[in-house]
Scaffold this motif. Sequence first.
Motif, PDB file in Angstrom:
ATOM      1  N   SER A   1      13.004  62.396  54.236  1.00  0.00           N
ATOM      2  CA  SER A   1      13.640  62.270  52.925  1.00  0.00           C
ATOM      3  C   SER A   1      13.788  60.774  52.667  1.00  0.00           C
ATOM      4  CB  SER A   1      15.006  62.952  52.934  1.00  0.00           C
ATOM      5  OG  SER A   1      15.690  62.666  51.736  1.00  0.00           O
ATOM      6  N   ILE A   2      13.283  60.321  51.520  1.00  0.00           N
ATOM      7  CA  ILE A   2      13.304  58.902  51.160  1.00  0.00           C
ATOM      8  C   ILE A   2      14.166  58.744  49.920  1.00  0.00           C
ATOM      9  CG2 ILE A   2      11.885  56.903  50.551  1.00  0.00           C
ATOM     10  CD1 ILE A   2      10.928  57.985  53.153  1.00  0.00           C
ATOM     11  N   VAL A   3      15.261  57.973  50.027  1.00  0.00           N
ATOM     12  CA  VAL A   3      16.169  57.774  48.895  1.00  0.00           C
ATOM     13  C   VAL A   3      16.179  56.298  48.526  1.00  0.00           C
ATOM     14  CG1 VAL A   3      18.550  57.998  48.070  1.00  0.00           C
ATOM     15  CG2 VAL A   3      17.596  59.708  49.632  1.00  0.00           C
ATOM     16  N   SER A   4      15.940  56.030  47.237  1.00  0.00           N
ATOM     17  CA  SER A   4      16.046  54.665  46.711  1.00  0.00           C
ATOM     18  C   SER A   4      16.649  54.746  45.323  1.00  0.00           C
ATOM     19  CB  SER A   4      14.681  53.994  46.638  1.00  0.00           C
ATOM     20  OG  SER A   4      13.904  54.576  45.614  1.00  0.00           O
ATOM     21  N   ARG A   5      17.603  53.896  45.071  1.00  0.00           N
ATOM     22  CA  ARG A   5      18.326  53.902  43.790  1.00  0.00           C
ATOM     23  C   ARG A   5      18.737  55.325  43.439  1.00  0.00           C
ATOM     24  NH1 ARG A   5      14.019  50.334  40.829  1.00  0.00           N
ATOM     25  NH2 ARG A   5      14.140  48.482  42.116  1.00  0.00           N
ATOM     26  N   ASN A   6      18.111  55.917  42.409  1.00  0.00           N
ATOM     27  CA  ASN A   6      18.468  57.275  41.993  1.00  0.00           C
ATOM     28  C   ASN A   6      17.410  58.302  42.363  1.00  0.00           C
ATOM     29  OD1 ASN A   6      20.780  56.224  40.781  1.00  0.00           O
ATOM     30  ND2 ASN A   6      19.713  55.829  38.872  1.00  0.00           N
ATOM     31  N   ASP A   7      16.355  57.875  43.054  1.00  0.00           N
ATOM     32  CA  ASP A   7      15.257  58.780  43.379  1.00  0.00           C
ATOM     33  C   ASP A   7      15.386  59.315  44.797  1.00  0.00           C
ATOM     34  OD1 ASP A   7      14.102  58.222  40.929  1.00  0.00           O
ATOM     35  OD2 ASP A   7      12.842  56.628  41.723  1.00  0.00           O
ATOM     36  N   GLU A   8      15.029  60.578  44.955  1.00  0.00           N
ATOM     37  CA  GLU A   8      14.906  61.153  46.283  1.00  0.00           C
ATOM     38  C   GLU A   8      13.530  61.794  46.365  1.00  0.00           C
ATOM     39  OE1 GLU A   8      16.888  64.224  49.494  1.00  0.00           O
ATOM     40  OE2 GLU A   8      18.011  63.677  47.719  1.00  0.00           O
ATOM     41  N   ASN A   9      12.741  61.350  47.309  1.00  0.00           N
ATOM     42  CA  ASN A   9      11.386  61.833  47.472  1.00  0.00           C
ATOM     43  C   ASN A   9      11.197  62.387  48.877  1.00  0.00           C
ATOM     44  OD1 ASN A   9      10.601  60.807  44.861  1.00  0.00           O
ATOM     45  ND2 ASN A   9      10.579  58.788  45.784  1.00  0.00           N
ATOM     46  N   ARG A  10      10.107  63.124  49.068  1.00  0.00           N
ATOM     47  CA  ARG A  10       9.733  63.659  50.379  1.00  0.00           C
ATOM     48  C   ARG A  10       8.463  62.964  50.837  1.00  0.00           C
ATOM     49  NH1 ARG A  10      13.523  66.688  53.081  1.00  0.00           N
ATOM     50  NH2 ARG A  10      14.633  67.863  51.536  1.00  0.00           N
ATOM     51  N   LEU A  11       8.442  62.620  52.105  1.00  0.00           N
ATOM     52  CA  LEU A  11       7.263  61.998  52.694  1.00  0.00           C
ATOM     53  C   LEU A  11       6.810  62.828  53.884  1.00  0.00           C
ATOM     54  CD1 LEU A  11       5.270  59.585  52.970  1.00  0.00           C
ATOM     55  CD2 LEU A  11       6.943  58.568  54.518  1.00  0.00           C
ATOM     56  N   PHE A  12       5.532  63.151  53.907  1.00  0.00           N
ATOM     57  CA  PHE A  12       4.932  63.863  55.022  1.00  0.00           C
ATOM     58  C   PHE A  12       3.955  62.907  55.698  1.00  0.00           C
ATOM     59  CE2 PHE A  12       6.268  66.993  51.969  1.00  0.00           C
ATOM     60  CZ  PHE A  12       6.878  67.953  52.746  1.00  0.00           C
ATOM     61  N   VAL A  13       4.094  62.772  57.018  1.00  0.00           N
ATOM     62  CA  VAL A  13       3.252  61.861  57.794  1.00  0.00           C
ATOM     63  C   VAL A  13       2.567  62.663  58.888  1.00  0.00           C
ATOM     64  CG1 VAL A  13       3.196  59.769  59.202  1.00  0.00           C
ATOM     65  CG2 VAL A  13       4.925  60.008  57.423  1.00  0.00           C
ATOM     66  N   SER A  14       1.266  62.462  59.026  1.00  0.00           N
ATOM     67  CA  SER A  14       0.534  63.091  60.129  1.00  0.00           C
ATOM     68  C   SER A  14      -0.298  62.033  60.831  1.00  0.00           C
ATOM     69  CB  SER A  14      -0.349  64.235  59.620  1.00  0.00           C
ATOM     70  OG  SER A  14      -1.317  63.750  58.723  1.00  0.00           O
TER      71      SER A  14
ATOM     72  N   LYS B   1      17.178  52.439  57.522  1.00  0.00           N
ATOM     73  CA  LYS B   1      16.937  51.800  56.229  1.00  0.00           C
ATOM     74  C   LYS B   1      15.665  50.983  56.358  1.00  0.00           C
ATOM     75  CE  LYS B   1      21.586  51.681  54.490  1.00  0.00           C
ATOM     76  NZ  LYS B   1      22.641  50.923  53.855  1.00  0.00           N
ATOM     77  N   VAL B   2      14.816  51.089  55.351  1.00  0.00           N
ATOM     78  CA  VAL B   2      13.567  50.333  55.314  1.00  0.00           C
ATOM     79  C   VAL B   2      13.639  49.397  54.117  1.00  0.00           C
ATOM     80  CG1 VAL B   2      11.064  50.442  55.054  1.00  0.00           C
ATOM     81  CG2 VAL B   2      12.262  52.190  56.387  1.00  0.00           C
ATOM     82  N   LYS B   3      13.505  48.113  54.382  1.00  0.00           N
ATOM     83  CA  LYS B   3      13.545  47.114  53.312  1.00  0.00           C
ATOM     84  C   LYS B   3      12.121  46.672  52.997  1.00  0.00           C
ATOM     85  CE  LYS B   3      15.532  42.763  51.915  1.00  0.00           C
ATOM     86  NZ  LYS B   3      16.300  41.594  52.277  1.00  0.00           N
ATOM     87  N   THR B   4      11.752  46.779  51.729  1.00  0.00           N
ATOM     88  CA  THR B   4      10.461  46.285  51.270  1.00  0.00           C
ATOM     89  C   THR B   4      10.714  45.063  50.400  1.00  0.00           C
ATOM     90  OG1 THR B   4      10.443  47.662  49.278  1.00  0.00           O
ATOM     91  CG2 THR B   4       9.496  48.624  51.281  1.00  0.00           C
ATOM     92  N   SER B   5       9.675  44.533  49.813  1.00  0.00           N
ATOM     93  CA  SER B   5       9.835  43.340  48.981  1.00  0.00           C
ATOM     94  C   SER B   5      10.630  43.621  47.709  1.00  0.00           C
ATOM     95  CB  SER B   5       8.471  42.757  48.621  1.00  0.00           C
ATOM     96  OG  SER B   5       7.682  43.741  47.978  1.00  0.00           O
ATOM     97  N   LYS B   6      10.728  44.903  47.285  1.00  0.00           N
ATOM     98  CA  LYS B   6      11.421  45.214  46.030  1.00  0.00           C
ATOM     99  C   LYS B   6      12.625  46.138  46.176  1.00  0.00           C
ATOM    100  CE  LYS B   6       7.241  44.728  43.306  1.00  0.00           C
ATOM    101  NZ  LYS B   6       6.289  45.398  42.424  1.00  0.00           N
ATOM    102  N   ASN B   7      12.670  46.949  47.220  1.00  0.00           N
ATOM    103  CA  ASN B   7      13.720  47.958  47.352  1.00  0.00           C
ATOM    104  C   ASN B   7      14.217  48.077  48.788  1.00  0.00           C
ATOM    105  OD1 ASN B   7      13.988  49.079  44.719  1.00  0.00           O
ATOM    106  ND2 ASN B   7      12.049  50.147  44.988  1.00  0.00           N
ATOM    107  N   ILE B   8      15.324  48.781  48.901  1.00  0.00           N
ATOM    108  CA  ILE B   8      15.831  49.207  50.204  1.00  0.00           C
ATOM    109  C   ILE B   8      15.877  50.732  50.156  1.00  0.00           C
ATOM    110  CG2 ILE B   8      17.774  49.215  51.795  1.00  0.00           C
ATOM    111  CD1 ILE B   8      18.495  46.442  50.742  1.00  0.00           C
ATOM    112  N   TYR B   9      15.215  51.363  51.112  1.00  0.00           N
ATOM    113  CA  TYR B   9      15.120  52.813  51.147  1.00  0.00           C
ATOM    114  C   TYR B   9      15.959  53.350  52.300  1.00  0.00           C
ATOM    115  CZ  TYR B   9      11.014  52.138  48.192  1.00  0.00           C
ATOM    116  OH  TYR B   9      10.166  51.794  47.183  1.00  0.00           O
ATOM    117  N   GLU B  10      16.669  54.432  52.046  1.00  0.00           N
ATOM    118  CA  GLU B  10      17.365  55.165  53.097  1.00  0.00           C
ATOM    119  C   GLU B  10      16.454  56.311  53.516  1.00  0.00           C
ATOM    120  OE1 GLU B  10      21.418  56.205  52.341  1.00  0.00           O
ATOM    121  OE2 GLU B  10      21.727  54.392  51.150  1.00  0.00           O
ATOM    122  N   VAL B  11      16.109  56.326  54.784  1.00  0.00           N
ATOM    123  CA  VAL B  11      15.139  57.279  55.305  1.00  0.00           C
ATOM    124  C   VAL B  11      15.826  58.200  56.297  1.00  0.00           C
ATOM    125  CG1 VAL B  11      12.967  57.540  56.552  1.00  0.00           C
ATOM    126  CG2 VAL B  11      13.307  55.577  55.017  1.00  0.00           C
TER     127      VAL B  11
END
Length: 119
Positions: free
Chosen positions: A33-46, A105-115
């Motif tokens: 589950s990836i949360v940034s600002r007001n968005d919550e997305n799903r990420l699948f990794v294989s 938490k993953v910090k990118t050049s534009k956002n901080i994501y809660e994973v």
Amino acid sequence: MKICLFLLTLFFAACSAKVDYVRLPDFTQKEFSIVSRNDENRLFVSNKNGVYRFVLLNALGAPIADKELRDGEFKSLKFLPPNSEQNELFLGILEILKANANTAKVKTSKNIYEVSRVS
């Protein structure tokens, strides 16, 4: 003409820049589950034979990204716009998998994501 050819070569070299990433044992699929600002997305990794696939979906299940990381290069698998910030996020996810963490938490050049790892 030579200048245009040189600039074109430089452009393509920048687009295909390789990244250093963590190599992990094979696994079938992990879900986050990836949360940034007001968005919550799903990420699948294989991971199969050292090739990582990242599929990022929005809350409605529409694809935001479908990328493959092979030999240090990201490649889009669908007709989705390129996004270097997603590449940064996906590399951060590999670090989370390496650390075997459930939340981070993953910090990118534009956002901080809660994973959060779902499975």
